[in-house]
Motif scaffolding. Sequence first.
Motif, PDB file in Angstrom:
ATOM      1  N   LYS A 128       0.867  -1.175   0.000  1.00 27.63           N
ATOM      2  CA  LYS A 128       0.000   0.000   0.000  1.00 27.63           C
ATOM      3  C   LYS A 128       0.905   1.227   0.000  1.00 27.63           C
ATOM      4  CE  LYS A 128      -4.334  -1.342   2.288  1.00 27.63           C
ATOM      5  NZ  LYS A 128      -5.248  -0.986   3.407  1.00 27.63           N
ATOM      6  N   MET A 129       0.928   1.910  -1.137  1.00 28.32           N
ATOM      7  CA  MET A 129       1.674   3.160  -1.267  1.00 28.32           C
ATOM      8  C   MET A 129       0.890   4.017  -2.253  1.00 28.32           C
ATOM      9  SD  MET A 129       5.700   3.747  -2.092  1.00 28.32           S
ATOM     10  CE  MET A 129       6.519   5.255  -1.553  1.00 28.32           C
ATOM     11  N   ASN A 130      -0.085   4.707  -1.713  1.00 28.47           N
ATOM     12  CA  ASN A 130      -1.002   5.485  -2.536  1.00 28.47           C
ATOM     13  C   ASN A 130      -0.797   6.974  -2.255  1.00 28.47           C
ATOM     14  OD1 ASN A 130      -2.786   3.187  -3.636  1.00 28.47           O
ATOM     15  ND2 ASN A 130      -2.746   2.800  -1.438  1.00 28.47           N
ATOM     16  N   PHE A 131      -1.071   7.795  -3.267  1.00 31.69           N
ATOM     17  CA  PHE A 131      -0.765   9.222  -3.189  1.00 31.69           C
ATOM     18  C   PHE A 131      -2.018  10.068  -3.384  1.00 31.69           C
ATOM     19  CE2 PHE A 131       3.032   7.032  -4.616  1.00 31.69           C
ATOM     20  CZ  PHE A 131       3.999   7.545  -3.768  1.00 31.69           C
ATOM     21  N   ARG A 132      -2.024  11.204  -2.687  1.00 30.49           N
ATOM     22  CA  ARG A 132      -3.062  12.205  -2.913  1.00 30.49           C
ATOM     23  C   ARG A 132      -2.707  13.041  -4.144  1.00 30.49           C
ATOM     24  NH1 ARG A 132      -2.545  12.378   2.919  1.00 30.49           N
ATOM     25  NH2 ARG A 132      -4.473  11.641   3.915  1.00 30.49           N
ATOM     26  N   GLU A 133      -3.617  13.932  -4.539  1.00 32.74           N
ATOM     27  CA  GLU A 133      -3.392  14.747  -5.727  1.00 32.74           C
ATOM     28  C   GLU A 133      -2.178  15.650  -5.582  1.00 32.74           C
ATOM     29  OE1 GLU A 133      -6.882  16.862  -6.821  1.00 32.74           O
ATOM     30  OE2 GLU A 133      -8.039  15.037  -7.291  1.00 32.74           O
ATOM     31  N   ASP A 134      -1.841  16.042  -4.345  1.00 30.52           N
ATOM     32  CA  ASP A 134      -0.681  16.916  -4.146  1.00 30.52           C
ATOM     33  C   ASP A 134       0.636  16.149  -4.065  1.00 30.52           C
ATOM     34  OD1 ASP A 134      -0.889  15.682  -1.689  1.00 30.52           O
ATOM     35  OD2 ASP A 134      -1.144  17.526  -0.534  1.00 30.52           O
ATOM     36  N   GLY A 135       0.595  14.821  -4.267  1.00 32.01           N
ATOM     37  CA  GLY A 135       1.805  14.011  -4.271  1.00 32.01           C
ATOM     38  C   GLY A 135       2.211  13.460  -2.929  1.00 32.01           C
ATOM     39  N   THR A 158       0.133  -3.380 -10.796  1.00 38.49           N
ATOM     40  CA  THR A 158      -1.301  -3.558 -11.002  1.00 38.49           C
ATOM     41  C   THR A 158      -2.066  -2.238 -10.918  1.00 38.49           C
ATOM     42  OG1 THR A 158      -1.472  -4.178  -8.654  1.00 38.49           O
ATOM     43  CG2 THR A 158      -1.331  -5.956 -10.255  1.00 38.49           C
ATOM     44  N   ASN A 159      -1.772  -1.404  -9.928  1.00 36.02           N
ATOM     45  CA  ASN A 159      -2.292  -0.037  -9.849  1.00 36.02           C
ATOM     46  C   ASN A 159      -3.800   0.023 -10.054  1.00 36.02           C
ATOM     47  OD1 ASN A 159      -2.036   2.680  -9.394  1.00 36.02           O
ATOM     48  ND2 ASN A 159      -1.563   3.173 -11.522  1.00 36.02           N
ATOM     49  N   THR A 160      -4.537  -0.685  -9.197  1.00 36.82           N
ATOM     50  CA  THR A 160      -5.999  -0.745  -9.305  1.00 36.82           C
ATOM     51  C   THR A 160      -6.619  -0.253  -8.002  1.00 36.82           C
ATOM     52  OG1 THR A 160      -5.868  -3.062  -8.601  1.00 36.82           O
ATOM     53  CG2 THR A 160      -6.028  -2.642 -10.965  1.00 36.82           C
ATOM     54  N   PRO A 161      -7.056   0.998  -7.930  1.00 37.57           N
ATOM     55  CA  PRO A 161      -7.601   1.532  -6.677  1.00 37.57           C
ATOM     56  C   PRO A 161      -8.881   0.862  -6.200  1.00 37.57           C
ATOM     57  CG  PRO A 161      -7.928   3.074  -8.491  1.00 37.57           C
ATOM     58  CD  PRO A 161      -7.031   2.006  -9.004  1.00 37.57           C
ATOM     59  N   ASP A 162      -9.565   0.133  -7.091  1.00 36.45           N
ATOM     60  CA  ASP A 162     -10.814  -0.522  -6.702  1.00 36.45           C
ATOM     61  C   ASP A 162     -10.643  -2.010  -6.411  1.00 36.45           C
ATOM     62  OD1 ASP A 162     -10.186  -1.162  -9.311  1.00 36.45           O
ATOM     63  OD2 ASP A 162     -12.279  -1.147 -10.002  1.00 36.45           O
ATOM     64  N   ARG A 163      -9.374  -2.486  -6.361  1.00 35.32           N
ATOM     65  CA  ARG A 163      -9.117  -3.900  -6.128  1.00 35.32           C
ATOM     66  C   ARG A 163      -7.955  -4.075  -5.163  1.00 35.32           C
ATOM     67  NH1 ARG A 163     -11.673  -7.136  -9.803  1.00 35.32           N
ATOM     68  NH2 ARG A 163     -10.351  -8.901  -9.286  1.00 35.32           N
ATOM     69  N   ASP A 164      -7.979  -5.191  -4.426  1.00 31.63           N
ATOM     70  CA  ASP A 164      -6.833  -5.631  -3.639  1.00 31.63           C
ATOM     71  C   ASP A 164      -6.132  -6.756  -4.378  1.00 31.63           C
ATOM     72  OD1 ASP A 164      -6.754  -4.026  -1.346  1.00 31.63           O
ATOM     73  OD2 ASP A 164      -8.278  -5.213  -0.326  1.00 31.63           O
ATOM     74  N   GLU A 165      -4.809  -6.665  -4.477  1.00 30.97           N
ATOM     75  CA  GLU A 165      -3.998  -7.738  -5.060  1.00 30.97           C
ATOM     76  C   GLU A 165      -2.974  -8.203  -4.036  1.00 30.97           C
ATOM     77  OE1 GLU A 165      -5.463  -5.545  -8.746  1.00 30.97           O
ATOM     78  OE2 GLU A 165      -4.150  -4.804  -7.163  1.00 30.97           O
ATOM     79  N   ARG A 166      -2.837  -9.528  -3.892  1.00 28.51           N
ATOM     80  CA  ARG A 166      -1.977 -10.073  -2.843  1.00 28.51           C
ATOM     81  C   ARG A 166      -1.254 -11.326  -3.312  1.00 28.51           C
ATOM     82  NH1 ARG A 166      -3.106  -8.621   2.653  1.00 28.51           N
ATOM     83  NH2 ARG A 166      -4.841  -7.151   2.899  1.00 28.51           N
ATOM     84  N   SER A 167      -0.296 -11.747  -2.493  1.00 26.32           N
ATOM     85  CA  SER A 167       0.382 -13.051  -2.589  1.00 26.32           C
ATOM     86  C   SER A 167       1.079 -13.280  -3.935  1.00 26.32           C
ATOM     87  CB  SER A 167      -0.616 -14.188  -2.337  1.00 26.32           C
ATOM     88  OG  SER A 167      -1.281 -14.028  -1.115  1.00 26.32           O
ATOM     89  N   PRO A 168       2.076 -12.443  -4.292  1.00 24.68           N
ATOM     90  CA  PRO A 168       2.746 -12.657  -5.566  1.00 24.68           C
ATOM     91  C   PRO A 168       3.635 -13.906  -5.568  1.00 24.68           C
ATOM     92  CG  PRO A 168       3.856 -10.958  -4.310  1.00 24.68           C
ATOM     93  CD  PRO A 168       2.612 -11.292  -3.544  1.00 24.68           C
ATOM     94  N   SER A 169       3.717 -14.546  -6.734  1.00 21.11           N
ATOM     95  CA  SER A 169       4.622 -15.664  -6.979  1.00 21.11           C
ATOM     96  C   SER A 169       5.208 -15.428  -8.362  1.00 21.11           C
ATOM     97  CB  SER A 169       3.853 -16.986  -6.910  1.00 21.11           C
ATOM     98  OG  SER A 169       4.705 -18.091  -7.174  1.00 21.11           O
ATOM     99  N   TRP A 170       6.515 -15.664  -8.543  1.00 20.74           N
ATOM    100  CA  TRP A 170       7.235 -15.201  -9.748  1.00 20.74           C
ATOM    101  C   TRP A 170       7.915 -16.387 -10.427  1.00 20.74           C
ATOM    102  CZ3 TRP A 170      10.028  -9.875  -9.194  1.00 20.74           C
ATOM    103  CH2 TRP A 170      10.386  -9.384 -10.438  1.00 20.74           C
ATOM    104  N   ARG A 171       7.599 -16.609 -11.712  1.00 19.27           N
ATOM    105  CA  ARG A 171       8.320 -17.614 -12.502  1.00 19.27           C
ATOM    106  C   ARG A 171       9.181 -16.917 -13.551  1.00 19.27           C
ATOM    107  NH1 ARG A 171       3.887 -20.344 -16.751  1.00 19.27           N
ATOM    108  NH2 ARG A 171       3.741 -18.474 -18.086  1.00 19.27           N
ATOM    109  N   PRO A 172      10.184 -17.585 -14.109  1.00 17.16           N
ATOM    110  CA  PRO A 172      11.150 -16.901 -14.983  1.00 17.16           C
ATOM    111  C   PRO A 172      10.701 -16.663 -16.409  1.00 17.16           C
ATOM    112  CG  PRO A 172      11.820 -19.172 -14.614  1.00 17.16           C
ATOM    113  CD  PRO A 172      10.655 -18.927 -13.714  1.00 17.16           C
ATOM    114  N   TYR A 173       9.518 -17.137 -16.803  1.00 15.46           N
ATOM    115  CA  TYR A 173       9.103 -16.942 -18.200  1.00 15.46           C
ATOM    116  C   TYR A 173       7.633 -16.574 -18.282  1.00 15.46           C
ATOM    117  CZ  TYR A 173       7.367 -21.740 -17.747  1.00 15.46           C
ATOM    118  OH  TYR A 173       6.725 -22.872 -17.325  1.00 15.46           O
TER     119      TYR A 173
END
Length: 404
Positions: A337-344, A389-404
Amino acid sequence: MRALTAVLAMLSMVSCGANEVIIRVEGDGGNKVRLDADEVQPGFNLLVDAGSFSFGEVREGTYAIRVVTSELVVSDTLKVEPAPMTDVRSYGLTVTIPGGRNGPHRPQGTILYAATPVSVRAWDLYTIPAGGGEPTRLTDTREFEQYPAWSPDGMEIAFARGHVTTNIDIYVMAADGSAERRLTEHPERDEQPAWSPDGGTIAFLSHRDGDVAVWLMDADGGNKRKLVQGREPAWSPDGRRIAFTSGQYEGNDEIYVVDADGSNLRRLTSDPHYDWHAAWSPDGRRLAFNSERFGGEELMLADVGSGSQVRVTVARHTFEQDPAWSPDGRALAYQGKMNFREDGTLAVRFSQRTGKYKPLGSFDIFVVPAVGFDWDHVEERPIMPINLTNTPDRDERSPSWRPY
């Protein structure tokens, strides 16, 4: 006695000597490194270029100095004696970064995660290119799909399905969302699956015998056995050890490591604040985890051999949780969670109940180099996390990363 006191007072007045510490960082390869000299000068944990850094008025003591590169956590100690009566006594420490161990991260591969609308909870699984792009939806059911994990070859996905009001079990499906099969079926919850590096075993969290415990099962769902009390299991790359979180041993959530046969339990963290979500680097040298030690929820790196630990996201009014390593071991994905207001400015609110600031907005999937980022008390921010993802109307969690 009065005369002696007067002499001592005069000596203290003329004793104007001091200690200084000079730390030299050499060989950064042209990329930023993190210098953690917080013990020498409180608050000095910063991204820097190679060079010399001077600290004055250093008191007697033994100080730990740590440097984080894209591939290493390097630590050393410096002993400082009492300050001299006059003049300045200098103490020096040089940290040399081995060649090629601070290369840049170049995003590649696919990040898997769980997402839900903020308004009506309906968790499903998605993928997104690690370099950015459009997400692909893998599941669309009335149940919740959470805690996804790529298999070692990236061809399958283990995940939890169910609902807190009914039951949760472990499933496996193909990378495109097809060919589902159920691995557990028990009245108590099974979740948080984690593949062994050879793909033959899955560790998971289970409540099935009344404990919050890490269990193991064969990849086909057979041979289920209890390993240790705890949760959030993560396999070491060599398959010999499992890192996990537990509050059952010390009464506080800490990171532990245990051999895959249940022997040789040892605690990695020891702090009154919570430490969660351990993740092994691909080379097995480091563990990433998130901690509440600094006011928010920040990411830390631990050198597995020495136990040395460094905070790498210096932003106490944001959340960084549940890290996952990039395949090259030079970056981390996390739910944040790192969200910004209009003034930055950061969008935060103060909680009267906890006395802390909490970030506003939803969780997104971020990526940051392994050296982290600085936000607090700095004006220049050469590295910032990328919001995939940058979706203010959704929560995204639990990333998993593969190499391709």
